[in-house]
Design an enzyme around this catalytic site. Structure first.
Site, short mmCIF file in Angstrom:
data_model
loop_
_atom_site.label_atom_id
_atom_site.label_comp_id
_atom_site.label_asym_id
_atom_site.label_seq_id
_atom_site.Cartn_x
_atom_site.Cartn_y
_atom_site.Cartn_z
N GLU A 148 -4.99 -9.16 2.96
CA GLU A 148 -5.90 -8.83 4.06
C GLU A 148 -7.25 -9.55 3.99
OE1 GLU A 148 -2.97 -5.46 3.76
OE2 GLU A 148 -4.11 -6.70 2.36
N GLU B 119 0.83 -1.21 0.00
CA GLU B 119 0.00 0.00 0.00
C GLU B 119 0.86 1.25 0.00
OE1 GLU B 119 -4.13 -0.70 2.06
OE2 GLU B 119 -2.58 -1.62 3.31
#
Length: 678
Positions: free
Chosen positions: A143, A122
């Site tokens: 995730e 990210e």
């Protein structure tokens, strides 16, 4: 004095440039530990960015270590969140820090080495450019597998960069499968701008960054697919998601909802929406269960309390008895991760040579995928040898047999091997269900015999069941545990019992499925009766993956041991006797050959009623078998069963392991019963 969580900034002039660039080391360049993004490291990165703002820099370059760009958030902190505000704050911390890269005039570069997973990816997605070393082996957003969504902008940034199709594949599909991308894969998908050869990384990346600097314009940050292209890709995403297997976690659906909005929302809107969804999922039952399962899957194997801690023996050479596909995969594991010289033996030299060639081929494939350098693959290939002589195993410290599942044949193979080995050498078997103790009974040194059950496919299933027989000594168990860790496998230690852990439980499940089919139940209704659990495969699809003949062998072994609970399976026997290797077609309906072998249908129970009955039967049977295994001492802790089923059978993390799920089901049933009584 620096800490592990400290981010370090240095200023340097890149080749051919006149102005300084800021080199931001997000972790210790020399450390082998992955960067974990907790509050302390985020605060240190914020301080580094504050320092950069006080300088006139030409570029900001983010670097990890030689081993990795980094991993995700601090799971300990995530698990400690108790309120919506706690959870939202964890999400907001990363957003507010990472998005500063988009607010400067100077372009930013993320230099990815080793792996970039979760929060690390990210961070890289907020940079203007991403360069990856060619041997980078894992780029992804895991995730969703944890019952969450990428909390720091991963879905929004990836959808705008590479489109919603790629974002879905990385954040949902690959995450659920537990897979990730290599550097070349990510470049092909538009996630990576440039792949730099690993051999010349330190010399080439400064020049590569300098060469890209003139191409940067502020418009680069506004890149995104056209509305028409985005909508078309989004349509395929929704179509694929509708066909995907169910899951008890809301995370996949939430990720798709975030993709729906990513094309038009601002960064502020994306931050607010993502943070709210992340907080909700983190505090959900599935989120808590997934974090427990993840942490359990990373826990080291432990000796049972009733076994004294023995001293592990060094393992410096290995041998594999057998040279078929499974044997070659075991040899590859021992060579590639253990760095051990390995000899494969078989009945004749031609078979042994074919097995050794399979190992070399698997090493070459790993090099082609960027998982090994060509030099390393060549070095490891030189450690592989083959022989038809039983005495070729002399000098090995660890010998594992991987021949067909027949007790007499295995006993003969181990007896012959024992003649050539030093007394300290381990004699291991990769049997999936046969008795370790019986194999060892006639040997001179039964104390050094152990089960070392590696699951197929070897390269992707991380579990090893270490099985101690009646006479296995503590040093042998300790050595096997240490070797499993060296091979980068997660171990559970279990007592010798038919089927051990995973196969015993899966076969109990199959017994309910198959006996219902034998009684005339609709196979497809039966097959989909537990879809709501979110298992990666339905029972019949898993049967095809394992192979009907192998499952029948295990089922018959379990019937011989426990005839009161494990049945003779009529349809499965007919399937195997008929030479069928699969029972399902690609559309998940039965093949004509498998359907022709079915018993007469029973029309008395069909549809939803049959599915509910089978589901209840499966869960009741698993509850009973778990209780029996714990009472028998097959494993010492319920957590060992959970770990085995998560890693060996892909039991969904969002259920938090098999035993907590079964306990909660039993408790809910009890409460409902008490409520009805009142």
């Amino acid at each position: 004095m620096t800490t592990e969580s400290e981010v370090h900034v240095e200023y340097a002039v890149l080749p051919g440039r006149a102005r300084e660039s800021a080199l931001v080391h997000v972790g210790d360049p020399a450390s082998r530990k992955p960067v974990i993004w907790g509050s302390e490291r985020l605060a240190s990165l914020t301080a580094a960015f504050d320092d950069i703002e006080a300088h006139e820099v030409e570029a900001v370059v983010l670097l990890g270590s030689a081993h990795s760009f980094g991993a995700g958030a601090d799971l300990t902190a995530l698990a400690a969140a108790r309120t919506a505000d706690d959870a939202a704050e964890l999400g907001a911390e990363g957003w507010s820090t990472f998005r500063r890269l988009t607010e400067w005039d100077a372009p930013s570069f993320a230099l990815i080495t080793g792996f970039a997973l979760g929060g690390a990816l990210e961070l890289a997605l907020f940079a203007d450019y991403r360069l990856a070393r060619s041997d980078t082996r894992a780029i992804g957003l895991p995730e969703v597998r944890l019952g969450l969504v990428p909390g720091w902008g991963g879905i929004h940034r990836l959808a705008r960069l590479a489109g919603p199709r790629v974002a879905y594949d990385v954040a949902v599909r690959d995450s659920r499968r537990g897979t990730s991308l290599s550097a070349d894969d990510a470049a092909r998908l538009g996630i990576i701008d440039q792949v730099v050869p690993a051999a010349d990384w330190n010399e080439q990346w400064p020049a590569a960054v300098a060469a890209l600097l003139p191409s940067f314009t502020p418009q680069r940050r506004q890149r995104r697919p056209s509305d028409e292209e985005y909508a078309a890709q989004l349509e395929t995403v929704h179509s694929d998601f509708a066909r995907s297997r169910p899951t008890v976690s809301a995370a996949p659906a939430c990720a798709v909802e975030l993709l729906d909005a990513a094309q038009t929302e601002t960064l502020d809107e994306a931050q607010a929406a993502t943070t709210a969804v992340f907080a909700e999922l983190l505090l959900s039952d599935a989120g808590a269960a997934s974090l427990y399962a993840y942490q359990l899957s990373r826990s080291p194997g432990r000796l049972p309390a009733d076994l004294a801690v023995g001293s592990a023996q060094p393992v410096e050479r290995a041998a594999v008895i057998g040279a078929g596909l499974m044997a070659s995969q075991l040899a590859t594991l021992l060579v590639r991760f253990g760095g051990l010289p390995v000899v494969l033996t078989d009945l004749d030299q031609a078979r042994a040579d074919r097995g050794a060639e399979l190992v070399r081929s698997q090493l070459a494939t790993a090099a082609e995928k960027g998982q090994l350098s060509e030099t390393e693959a060549a070095r490891l290939s030189a450690l592989v040898s083959a022989s038809a002589e039983p005495g070729a195993i002399a000098g090995a410290d660890f010998v594992i047999e991987a021949i067909f599942e027949n007790m007499a044949a295995k006993k003969q193979a181990l007896a012959e091997a024992e003649k050539h080995l030093a007394p300290h050498a381990l004699l291991a078997t990769n049997t999936s269900s046969l008795s370790i103790s019986e194999m060892a009974d006639d040997l001179q040194h039964p104390e050094r015999v152990i089960g070392f059950h590696i699951f197929n496919p070897v390269e992707s299933v991380p579990l090893v069941e270490i099985i101690h027989g009646r006479q296995t000594d503590e040093a042998t168990v300790a050595t096997a545990l240490e070797l499993a860790a060296k091979l980068k496998r997660q171990a559970i230690v279990a007592a010798d019992s038919p089927g051990f852990v995973v196969n015993r439980l899966l076969t109990r499940l199959y017994d309910v499925v198959m006996t219902t089919i034998d009684a005339g139940g609709d196979p497809l209704v039966v097959d989909h009766s537990i879809d709501d659990l979110g298992l990666p495969m339905s029972p019949l699809r898993l049967l095809d993956f394992v192979g009907p003949a192998i499952q029948l062998h295990v089922s018959e072994t379990m019937h011989d041991a426990f005839p009161d609970r494990f049945s003779r399976l009529e349809w499965l026997t007919r399937v195997v006797d008929g030479g069928l290797r699969t029972v399902l077609q690609r559309d998940q309906t039965l093949t004509a050959e498998a359907a022709a072998l079915l018993p007469a249908p029973d029309e008395s129970t069909t549809g939803a009623e049959l599915a509910a009955s089978v589901r209840t039967g499966i869960l009741d049977a698993l509850t009973d078998e778990v209780d029996r295994m714990l009472a028998e001492g097959v494993v010492e802790r319920a957590e060992d069963i959970d770990k085995a089923m998560i890693l060996g059978a892909n039991f969904p993390w969002a259920l938090g392991g098999l035993t907590p799920y079964l306990r909660s089901r039993t408790e809910n049933t009890r409460k409902n019963s008490e409520g009805e009584t009142r």
